[in-house]
Design a protein around this motif. Structure first.
Motif, mmCIF file in Angstrom:
data_model
loop_
_atom_site.group_PDB
_atom_site.id
_atom_site.type_symbol
_atom_site.label_atom_id
_atom_site.label_comp_id
_atom_site.label_asym_id
_atom_site.label_seq_id
_atom_site.Cartn_x
_atom_site.Cartn_y
_atom_site.Cartn_z
ATOM 1 N N PRO B 68 0.824 -1.216 0.000
ATOM 2 C CA PRO B 68 0.000 0.000 0.000
ATOM 3 C C PRO B 68 0.865 1.276 0.000
ATOM 4 O O PRO B 68 1.920 1.302 0.643
ATOM 5 C CB PRO B 68 -0.808 -0.108 1.292
ATOM 6 C CG PRO B 68 -0.741 -1.522 1.705
ATOM 7 C CD PRO B 68 0.530 -2.074 1.163
ATOM 8 N N GLN B 72 -2.457 5.455 1.035
ATOM 9 C CA GLN B 72 -3.383 4.369 1.381
ATOM 10 C C GLN B 72 -3.223 3.965 2.850
ATOM 11 O O GLN B 72 -4.200 3.671 3.532
ATOM 12 C CB GLN B 72 -3.135 3.167 0.474
ATOM 13 C CG GLN B 72 -4.318 2.213 0.419
ATOM 14 C CD GLN B 72 -4.127 1.086 -0.572
ATOM 15 O OE1 GLN B 72 -3.148 1.062 -1.323
ATOM 16 N NE2 GLN B 72 -5.048 0.149 -0.592
ATOM 17 N N HIS B 76 -5.864 3.826 5.945
ATOM 18 C CA HIS B 76 -6.020 2.728 6.911
ATOM 19 C C HIS B 76 -5.939 3.258 8.347
ATOM 20 O O HIS B 76 -6.650 2.780 9.228
ATOM 21 C CB HIS B 76 -4.934 1.656 6.687
ATOM 22 C CG HIS B 76 -5.038 1.010 5.335
ATOM 23 N ND1 HIS B 76 -4.017 0.294 4.772
ATOM 24 C CD2 HIS B 76 -6.048 0.989 4.427
ATOM 25 C CE1 HIS B 76 -4.402 -0.141 3.575
ATOM 26 N NE2 HIS B 76 -5.613 0.266 3.352
ATOM 27 N N LEU B 86 -7.969 -3.525 9.055
ATOM 28 C CA LEU B 86 -7.896 -4.031 7.683
ATOM 29 C C LEU B 86 -7.803 -5.555 7.703
ATOM 30 O O LEU B 86 -6.917 -6.125 8.340
ATOM 31 C CB LEU B 86 -6.659 -3.434 6.996
ATOM 32 C CG LEU B 86 -6.490 -3.771 5.529
ATOM 33 C CD1 LEU B 86 -7.542 -3.082 4.673
ATOM 34 C CD2 LEU B 86 -5.100 -3.372 5.045
ATOM 35 N N THR B 89 -6.791 -6.690 1.270
ATOM 36 C CA THR B 89 -7.078 -5.819 0.119
ATOM 37 C C THR B 89 -6.908 -6.622 -1.166
ATOM 38 O O THR B 89 -6.186 -7.618 -1.190
ATOM 39 C CB THR B 89 -6.127 -4.599 0.053
ATOM 40 O OG1 THR B 89 -4.809 -5.088 -0.158
ATOM 41 C CG2 THR B 89 -6.161 -3.751 1.283
ATOM 42 N N GLN B 94 -10.970 -2.904 -0.481
ATOM 43 C CA GLN B 94 -10.352 -3.061 0.836
ATOM 44 C C GLN B 94 -11.411 -3.562 1.808
ATOM 45 O O GLN B 94 -12.477 -2.957 1.915
ATOM 46 C CB GLN B 94 -9.831 -1.720 1.345
ATOM 47 C CG GLN B 94 -8.978 -0.970 0.336
ATOM 48 C CD GLN B 94 -8.511 0.343 0.894
ATOM 49 O OE1 GLN B 94 -7.370 0.499 1.272
ATOM 50 N NE2 GLN B 94 -9.419 1.298 0.974
#
Lengths: 107, 213
Positions: B68, B72, B76, B86, B89, B94
């Motif tokens: 990522p 990104q 998160h 998370l 992905t 995601q």
């Protein structure tokens, strides 16, 4: 009819911009909005992230500090004008409401 | 006791509501999503519990990203702040989960969410499916012109017939997927609200059928 971009602000947009009157970390807005509204308004993390990006692109806010991935933002003059216009729009709605219902009460 | 399992799932990439409901059911059964691959979804064993799932699309991500991007990761972090962890992905998709009882959703502005989903679709899903659609139309066109020009040669060539059948199935898949997506997008845009992706029952039947074929 789709809402023209930033012509009128949603409640969440309004409060995010309000938080950015003073320099503020993006992440802190997630806590500031609920405390400002006594929990009435909550902003989702994805929504906040996307709105900050769109506000930056539209030059409604600007970045003031970048510390690694932590960024602080503040309203620009354009952002202040936009917030003021929204405030006036909401006030006009309140006045219209009062004109209708207060007349009824007098009658 | 099996610690991991792989399942072939019949979800469209953009069926976010359906995927979340499915993952919530899997978590109740004690399976947490770990990875999405082209050869099925991988789940790991967990303590059975009620977990909320949400899918968020990140238009700037690509399946070719080795990891990522910083932006990104910031996204998160924003999600982690409201309790969304998370899970995994897959390109722009995601998957987040939250163990709180009533978490604040990741997306609270439906209009913005629809815009983000469409931006992601425009980057990967739509061009890929349109390209496949063109290829399958071309293949079907070649078969028809072959049948008109030299039917005996065309019908005696099993490789050509087999590939045309495959491309015909692909043509149906692409058409249905694109129609479903645009019908959802039109509906969501008109309503300016979060609507379920598609008619689940009909779409599930079609997905299973195409998988079988």
């Amino acid at each position: 009819m789709p809402r023209a971009k930033f012509q009128t602000l949603t409640e969440q947009m309004f409060y995010i911009l309000l938080c950015l009157k003073d320099e503020c970390y993006g992440l802190d807005i997630l806590d500031k909005v609920p405390s400002m509204t006594a929990g009435r308004v909550n902003v989702g993390s994805g929504t906040l992230y996307n709105l900050l990006e769109q506000f930056l692109d539209a030059q409604i806010i600007r970045e003031t500090k970048v510390e690694g991935r932590r960024r602080t933002y503040i309203l620009t003059e354009k952002g202040k004008d936009m917030l003021k216009k929204e405030y006036e729009r909401i006030n006009a709605q309140v006045t219209d409401y009062k004109n209708i219902f207060e007349k009824e009460e007098i009658v | 006791m099996i610690k991991r399992k792989r399942r072939i799932e019949t979800f469209s990439f953009f069926d976010h509501t359906g995927i979340c409901k499915h993952l919530e059911k899997m978590a109740v059964k004690g399976w947490m999503i770990e990875r999405l691959t082209n050869f099925g979804w991988i789940y790991r064993r967990i303590e059975p519990k009620n977990i909320k799932f949400e899918i968020s699309y990140y238009p700037k991500a690509s399946e070719f990203d080795p990891e990522p991007s910083d932006d990104q990761k910031t996204f998160h972090e924003f999600c982690a702040h409201t309790g969304w962890k998370l899970a995994c992905t897959c390109a722009q998709l995601q998957i987040f989960y939250n163990e709180l009882e009533n978490p604040i959703p990741i997306e609270t502005e439906p209009t913005l969410e629809v815009q983000t989903i469409h931006a992601s679709a425009k980057k990967s899903f739509i061009p890929a499916y349109i390209l496949l659609l063109i290829l399958s139309v071309l293949q079907c066109f070649f078969l028809v012109s072959g049948l008109l020009g030299d039917p005996i040669d065309t019908l005696s060539n099993t490789a050509k017939l087999f590939s045309t059948v495959c491309f015909f199935i692909l043509l149906i898949i692409c058409t249905v997927e694109l129609c479903c997506y645009f019908s959802w997008y039109g509906k969501a845009k008109r309503r300016q609200s979060k609507v379920s992706f598609i008619n689940r029952q009909a779409h599930l039947f079609y997905r299973k059928l195409s998988l079988l074929l």
